[in-house]
Scaffold this motif. Structure first.
Motif, mmCIF file in Angstrom:
data_model
loop_
_atom_site.group_PDB
_atom_site.id
_atom_site.type_symbol
_atom_site.label_atom_id
_atom_site.label_comp_id
_atom_site.label_asym_id
_atom_site.label_seq_id
_atom_site.Cartn_x
_atom_site.Cartn_y
_atom_site.Cartn_z
ATOM 1 N N TYR A 31 0.840 -1.183 0.000
ATOM 2 C CA TYR A 31 0.000 0.000 0.000
ATOM 3 C C TYR A 31 0.880 1.239 0.000
ATOM 4 O O TYR A 31 1.771 1.388 0.824
ATOM 5 N N LYS A 32 0.623 2.108 -0.944
ATOM 6 C CA LYS A 32 1.458 3.295 -1.126
ATOM 7 C C LYS A 32 0.729 4.545 -0.655
ATOM 8 O O LYS A 32 -0.460 4.708 -0.892
ATOM 9 N N GLU A 33 1.451 5.416 -0.013
ATOM 10 C CA GLU A 33 0.901 6.728 0.315
ATOM 11 C C GLU A 33 0.743 7.510 -0.986
ATOM 12 O O GLU A 33 1.663 7.576 -1.795
ATOM 13 N N SER A 34 -0.418 8.079 -1.188
ATOM 14 C CA SER A 34 -0.666 8.823 -2.416
ATOM 15 C C SER A 34 0.184 10.084 -2.481
ATOM 16 O O SER A 34 0.378 10.774 -1.478
ATOM 17 N N THR A 35 0.692 10.350 -3.669
ATOM 18 C CA THR A 35 1.466 11.574 -3.880
ATOM 19 C C THR A 35 0.551 12.737 -4.256
ATOM 20 O O THR A 35 1.005 13.865 -4.406
ATOM 21 N N GLN A 36 -0.741 12.430 -4.435
ATOM 22 C CA GLN A 36 -1.708 13.467 -4.785
ATOM 23 C C GLN A 36 -2.063 14.293 -3.556
ATOM 24 O O GLN A 36 -2.055 13.794 -2.428
ATOM 25 N N LYS A 37 -2.394 15.543 -3.784
ATOM 26 C CA LYS A 37 -2.773 16.442 -2.706
ATOM 27 C C LYS A 37 -4.228 16.885 -2.915
ATOM 28 O O LYS A 37 -4.617 17.244 -4.020
ATOM 29 N N GLY A 39 -7.284 18.876 -3.491
ATOM 30 C CA GLY A 39 -7.436 20.199 -4.067
ATOM 31 C C GLY A 39 -6.439 20.503 -5.167
ATOM 32 O O GLY A 39 -6.602 21.480 -5.901
ATOM 33 N N GLY A 40 -5.416 19.640 -5.303
ATOM 34 C CA GLY A 40 -4.433 19.834 -6.364
ATOM 35 C C GLY A 40 -4.924 19.275 -7.684
ATOM 36 O O GLY A 40 -5.881 18.500 -7.739
ATOM 37 N N LYS A 41 -4.289 19.652 -8.774
ATOM 38 C CA LYS A 41 -4.678 19.150 -10.088
ATOM 39 C C LYS A 41 -4.197 17.727 -10.301
ATOM 40 O O LYS A 41 -3.089 17.381 -9.892
ATOM 41 N N LEU A 42 -5.022 16.924 -10.948
ATOM 42 C CA LEU A 42 -4.619 15.553 -11.259
ATOM 43 C C LEU A 42 -3.474 15.562 -12.258
ATOM 44 O O LEU A 42 -2.521 14.787 -12.138
ATOM 45 N N LEU A 43 -3.559 16.455 -13.265
ATOM 46 C CA LEU A 43 -2.524 16.589 -14.283
ATOM 47 C C LEU A 43 -2.005 18.031 -14.235
ATOM 48 O O LEU A 43 -2.429 18.878 -15.036
ATOM 49 N N PRO A 44 -1.106 18.341 -13.316
ATOM 50 C CA PRO A 44 -0.683 19.737 -13.103
ATOM 51 C C PRO A 44 -0.015 20.409 -14.298
ATOM 52 O O PRO A 44 -0.107 21.616 -14.461
ATOM 53 N N LYS A 98 -9.454 18.345 -10.428
ATOM 54 C CA LYS A 98 -8.777 18.442 -9.138
ATOM 55 C C LYS A 98 -9.070 17.228 -8.262
ATOM 56 O O LYS A 98 -10.077 16.550 -8.434
ATOM 57 N N ILE A 99 -8.170 16.999 -7.323
ATOM 58 C CA ILE A 99 -8.270 15.843 -6.440
ATOM 59 C C ILE A 99 -9.269 16.114 -5.329
ATOM 60 O O ILE A 99 -9.170 17.105 -4.613
ATOM 61 N N LEU A 177 -9.496 10.026 -5.848
ATOM 62 C CA LEU A 177 -10.925 10.125 -6.138
ATOM 63 C C LEU A 177 -11.197 11.545 -6.604
ATOM 64 O O LEU A 177 -10.759 12.517 -5.983
ATOM 65 N N VAL A 178 -11.921 11.673 -7.735
ATOM 66 C CA VAL A 178 -12.272 12.990 -8.264
ATOM 67 C C VAL A 178 -13.796 13.113 -8.312
ATOM 68 O O VAL A 178 -14.508 12.104 -8.264
#
Length: 344
Positions: A31-37, A39-44, A98-99, A177-178
């Motif tokens: 299980y990996k900690e997500s690097t997504q934040k 409110g951040g963009k999925l494809l910045p 956005k995330i 999840l979006v």
């Protein structure tokens, strides 16, 4: 129970407990900690304007949309023009996406989220490519997040999609999840066609030629407000005004279901088609062919359009000099409108 037996049971319990802990640790390790934040963009860094090919892959279907001579086309339908509005809307959604919630997960949980590529699982893969076909990015669409609606909701109870699990490329750490469900992202070529078609206006005459000569007929009228007349009518024949009333709107708002590509005349029935020729007061001629039936409700249909417009304006007998410039301008604008319509 003697001391030896008790000791043995304690040892066995310890071993089983240790094995269970190891198994749990082994299950949790991937299980990996997500690097997504949140409110951040999925494809910045998504280069929206560089995308000239869009590929959608599903378990049993595929779709390729591409730019050709600056026009988006559906490759799976003989390069027929695509619905630019739908493509533009989809690209913009990914650019702005956005995330809502980063998701900590691992390879073993991806099937449950339907985040497995379509060649191996249930995911929907969306690939973005540049003009040369080089990959820019890709997003795997997984399971939809469902929300229960109350009985007084506009959905009338039950559940509805309020988001979707996604993964950028094959990077497990990017799972998130979006709030966009992407319900219309399907590898169905017919859904991506430009359904804006021709429009018959100012109908002057319509002639129908049937494979059975007795069912052929022609109607004409002198002006847009005049009554229809049955051409070449025999002495004992008359026009049914009730049936002819709808002729004026014939093919005024046509649409279609799909484009039939690589189909033979025998398969479509075009070899024995019924032909309708429609002439308009503004110089357009539409030749429509109605072929065989396709499925329960659809028919094969083909249209050809030509135009014959006056090159010069004929001035009125009592036309005043001050009116000439205005009328010439209106004539040129009308001609351009007709030429543009014919080209389309």
């Amino acid at each position: 129970m003697n001391r030896k037996q008790l000791t043995l049971l304690i040892v066995v319990a310890a071993v089983l407990g240790g094995l269970g802990w190891v198994a749990w640790q082994k299950e949790q390790a991937p299980y990996k900690e997500s690097t997504q934040k949140m409110g951040g963009k999925l494809l910045p860094n998504f280069p929206l304007n560089d995308v000239e090919q869009l590929v959608i892959k599903q378990p049993k279907a595929g779709l390729v949309l591409a730019k050709k001579d600056d026009i988006w086309v559906v490759k799976d339908r003989g390069d027929y023009p695509a619905n630019f509005g739908n493509i533009s809307d989809l690209l913009r959604k990914f650019w702005e996406l956005k995330i809502a919630k980063p998701v900590k997960t691992g390879p073993s949980r991806l099937p449950m989220l339907e985040l497995v590529p379509p060649d191996k699982g249930a995911g929907t893969l969306v690939e973005f490519k540049d003009k040369s076909g080089k990959a820019i990015s890709s997003v795997l669409l997984g399971a939809k997040s469902m929300k229960e609606s109350g009985g007084d909701s506009q959905f009338g109870g039950g559940s509805f999609p309020d988001g979707r699990y996604v993964m950028v490329g094959s990077e497990v750490k990017s799972v998130a999840l979006v709030t966009e469900a992407f319900s219309n992202v399907e590898a169905r070529p017919e859904d991506w066609l430009n359904k804006d078609w021709f429009k018959v206006e100012k109908l002057k005459a319509i002639a129908v030629t049937s494979t059975n000569a007795t069912n052929s007929w022609k109607l004409t009228r002198e002006s847009e407000t005049a009554e229809w007349k049955l051409a070449d009518a025999k002495p004992d024949e008359g026009l049914d005004a009730g049936k002819s009333g709808g002729v004026a709107s014939a093919l005024s708002y046509p649409s279609f279901v799909d484009v039939a590509t690589n189909s033979s005349a025998d398969a479509t029935g075009m070899g024995k088609a019924m032909v309708a020729k429609l002439d308009t007061f503004d110089g357009f001629t539409y030749t429509a062919k109605l072929g065989g039936k396709s499925g329960e409700e659809n028919y094969f249909f083909q249209i050809a359009v030509t135009g014959n417009f006056p090159k010069e304006r004929t001035a009125g007998k009592d036309e005043k000099p001050e009116d000439k410039e205005r009328l010439d301008k209106e004539f040129k604008e009308s001609q351009k409108k007709h030429e543009d319509k014919l080209k389309a």
